[in-house]
Design a protein around this motif. Structure first.
Motif, mmCIF file in Angstrom:
data_model
loop_
_atom_site.group_PDB
_atom_site.id
_atom_site.type_symbol
_atom_site.label_atom_id
_atom_site.label_comp_id
_atom_site.label_asym_id
_atom_site.label_seq_id
_atom_site.Cartn_x
_atom_site.Cartn_y
_atom_site.Cartn_z
ATOM 1 N N ARG A 54 17.280 -15.270 23.906
ATOM 2 C CA ARG A 54 18.701 -15.066 23.608
ATOM 3 C C ARG A 54 19.419 -14.652 24.899
ATOM 4 O O ARG A 54 18.895 -13.895 25.701
ATOM 5 N N GLY A 55 20.615 -15.214 25.060
ATOM 6 C CA GLY A 55 21.359 -14.909 26.284
ATOM 7 C C GLY A 55 21.031 -15.858 27.427
ATOM 8 O O GLY A 55 21.795 -15.958 28.377
ATOM 9 N N ASN A 56 19.946 -16.605 27.331
ATOM 10 C CA ASN A 56 19.579 -17.564 28.376
ATOM 11 C C ASN A 56 20.168 -18.937 28.014
ATOM 12 O O ASN A 56 19.577 -19.712 27.267
ATOM 13 N N LYS A 57 21.344 -19.212 28.557
ATOM 14 C CA LYS A 57 22.115 -20.390 28.140
ATOM 15 C C LYS A 57 21.349 -21.701 28.294
ATOM 16 O O LYS A 57 21.398 -22.558 27.416
ATOM 17 N N SER A 58 20.641 -21.862 29.411
ATOM 18 C CA SER A 58 20.000 -23.160 29.644
ATOM 19 C C SER A 58 18.824 -23.349 28.682
ATOM 20 O O SER A 58 18.607 -24.447 28.160
ATOM 21 N N GLN A 59 18.073 -22.270 28.401
ATOM 22 C CA GLN A 59 16.993 -22.360 27.412
ATOM 23 C C GLN A 59 17.555 -22.701 26.026
ATOM 24 O O GLN A 59 17.009 -23.555 25.322
ATOM 25 N N LEU A 60 18.632 -22.012 25.655
ATOM 26 C CA LEU A 60 19.217 -22.246 24.327
ATOM 27 C C LEU A 60 19.700 -23.690 24.197
ATOM 28 O O LEU A 60 19.592 -24.306 23.138
ATOM 29 N N LYS A 61 20.218 -24.229 25.289
ATOM 30 C CA LYS A 61 20.699 -25.608 25.280
ATOM 31 C C LYS A 61 19.538 -26.582 25.035
ATOM 32 O O LYS A 61 19.655 -27.543 24.274
ATOM 33 N N LYS A 62 18.430 -26.301 25.689
ATOM 34 C CA LYS A 62 17.234 -27.117 25.520
ATOM 35 C C LYS A 62 16.776 -27.085 24.052
ATOM 36 O O LYS A 62 16.451 -28.113 23.461
ATOM 37 N N ILE A 63 16.746 -25.871 23.499
ATOM 38 C CA ILE A 63 16.299 -25.716 22.105
ATOM 39 C C ILE A 63 17.237 -26.471 21.170
ATOM 40 O O ILE A 63 16.803 -27.151 20.242
ATOM 41 N N LYS A 64 18.529 -26.386 21.450
ATOM 42 C CA LYS A 64 19.515 -27.074 20.621
ATOM 43 C C LYS A 64 19.251 -28.588 20.590
ATOM 44 O O LYS A 64 19.351 -29.221 19.535
#
Ligand code: PLP
Length: 416
Positions: free
Chosen positions: A389-399
């Motif tokens: 959480r808070g890690n934008k690039s990781q969250l984008k990948k997961i999305k």
């Protein structure tokens, strides 16, 4: 449906609807109270039956021209009776809360005492919360789940009922993952001379499929929404013993409501027809298997499940040991396209706007055709999102991984 008139006449509204269709298709829906209806249910809702006024009941209407409408309401009643082994069914309630209002009105006077499960322990607003009509009009006393087990302790309910001597006991919940001991509730209600009211809004589909115990033959009165595990249109029904039929019908109309929504009644009939098919039993069994997999996989990763597991379609996850609140988890998962809702945990030290848990359910995933291997993948995605959480690039990948999973499972009523 091709929506040709809507597209041409009102692109402003159409564009909003189109965007919501895309959201539903591209995201994982894990809100336990939501589901996707079948294309046939959608089509029944979008019919000219919406044009009709039918105050009253089949054969006894206050408006002319109801010969055909009588047939649809009678059919919906017949199918619901068969589905739940009910003596009497009223299919007119507009939604779950108004259905419950009608039940209380039929059996109680304002100020009467009622036992209901506390909201933050898994109960519903309409089971006596002070901000709700139920808590304002009736004298609700709230029972709780057991501190140690997270389950309802029937000995504690019995003790409270004997002390309080309520006119009614309400069972059936919004965020409780365990089987309910209806027979024990019946015994307690008989001992203190109370009516027993089951609100099966969440579990109706699982009960209709014969996978959870059916309270209809045991209780005085039962309400359910039709849009949760039952996979029908937004609405509700009330079922009761024949001896209460008149007072329930009078309480719904003219007590609570005016005219029924006949297009929704038609869609209810379609949904009941679907639930009567053998394929629905398979579907409901898969919902439970998926949910038990969801709970077990999360537990393997160190997540705490309230009551330790699930007998139905939902779980409540206590996030205290993960170092984030329910709201933070809800918002993080929203960023990757997984819809869940924050939830209180029993005896939550945090306020309801930012409680300590999330509630997760599997009915909608299962309606898309997802099974155990997809649920296992989804648990990994949820865990990675929470840990990053808070890690934008990781969250984008997961999305993008959420999206590609969704692409493989078209949405009923939109892509197929
Ligand atoms: C969802 C729910 C309701 C209310 O349904 P609405 O249609 O939202 O008014 C009532 N009781 C229980 C237990 C529920 O979970």
């Amino acid at each position: 449906m091709n929506y040709t008139h809507l597209k041409k006449q009102d692109p402003e509204v159409w564009n909003i609807i189109k965007a919501e269709m895309a959201r539903q298709a591209d995201e994982l829906e894990m809100i336990a109270s939501e589901n996707y209806v079948s294309p046939a249910v959608l089509e029944a809702m979008a019919t000219v039956l919406t044009n009709k006024y039918s105050e009253g009941y089949p054969g006894k209407r206050y408006y002319g021209g109801n010969q055909i409408i009588d047939n649809i309401e009678t059919l919906a009643i017949k199918r619901a009776k068969k589905l739940f082994k009910a003596e009497h069914v009223n299919v007119q309630p507009l939604s779950g809360s108004p259905a419950n209002a009608a039940v209380y009105m039929a059996f109680l006077k304002p100020g009467d005492k009622v036992l209901g499960l506390k909201l933050d322990h898994g109960g519903h607003l309409s089971h006596g919360h002070p901000v709700n009509f139920s808590g304002m009009l009736y004298n609700f006393v709230q029972y709780e789940v057991d501190k140690k087990t997270g389950k309802i302790n029937m000995e504690a309910v019995k003790k409270l009922a004997k002390k309080e001597k309520p006119q009614m006991i309400v069972a059936g919940y919004s965020a409780y993952s365990r089987e309910i001991e209806w027979n024990k509730f019946r015994k307690i209600a008989d001992e203190v001379g109370a009516f027993l009211f089951a609100d099966i809004a969440h579990t109706a589909g699982l009960i209709a499929a014969g996978l959870l115990k059916n309270p209809v033959p045991i209780c005085d009165v039962v309400s359910t929404t039709t849009h949760k595990t039952l996979r029908g249109p937004r609405g509700a029904i009330i079922m009761c013993q024949e001896k209460y039929a008149k007072q329930i019908d009078r309480s719904v109309f003219p007590g609570m409501q005016g005219g029924p929504h006949d297009h929704i009644t038609a869609a209810k009939a379609v949904a009941f027809g679907e639930a009567l098919k053998p394929s629905f039993k398979k579907y409901a069994a898969q919902i439970i298997k998926n949910c038990q997999t969801l709970a077990a996989e999360l537990q393997k990763l160190g997540y705490q499940i309230v009551s330790g597991g699930s007998d139905n379609h939902l779980i409540v996850v206590n996030l205290t040991n993960q170092g984030l609140t329910g709201r933070e988890a809800e918002q993080t998962l929203e960023q990757v396209g997984i819809s869940v809702n924050r939830s209180t945990i029993p005896n939550d030290p945090n306020p309801p706007m930012n409680p300590s848990g999330i509630r997760l359910g599997t009915p909608a995933l299962t309606s898309r055709g997802m099974g155990i291997s997809e649920v296992k993948k989804i648990v990994q995605l949820i865990n990675r999102a929470i840990k990053n959480r808070g890690n934008k690039s990781q969250l984008k990948k997961i999305k993008s991984q959420v999206r590609s999973l969704c692409k493989k499972f078209p949405l009923p009523g939109i892509n197929k």
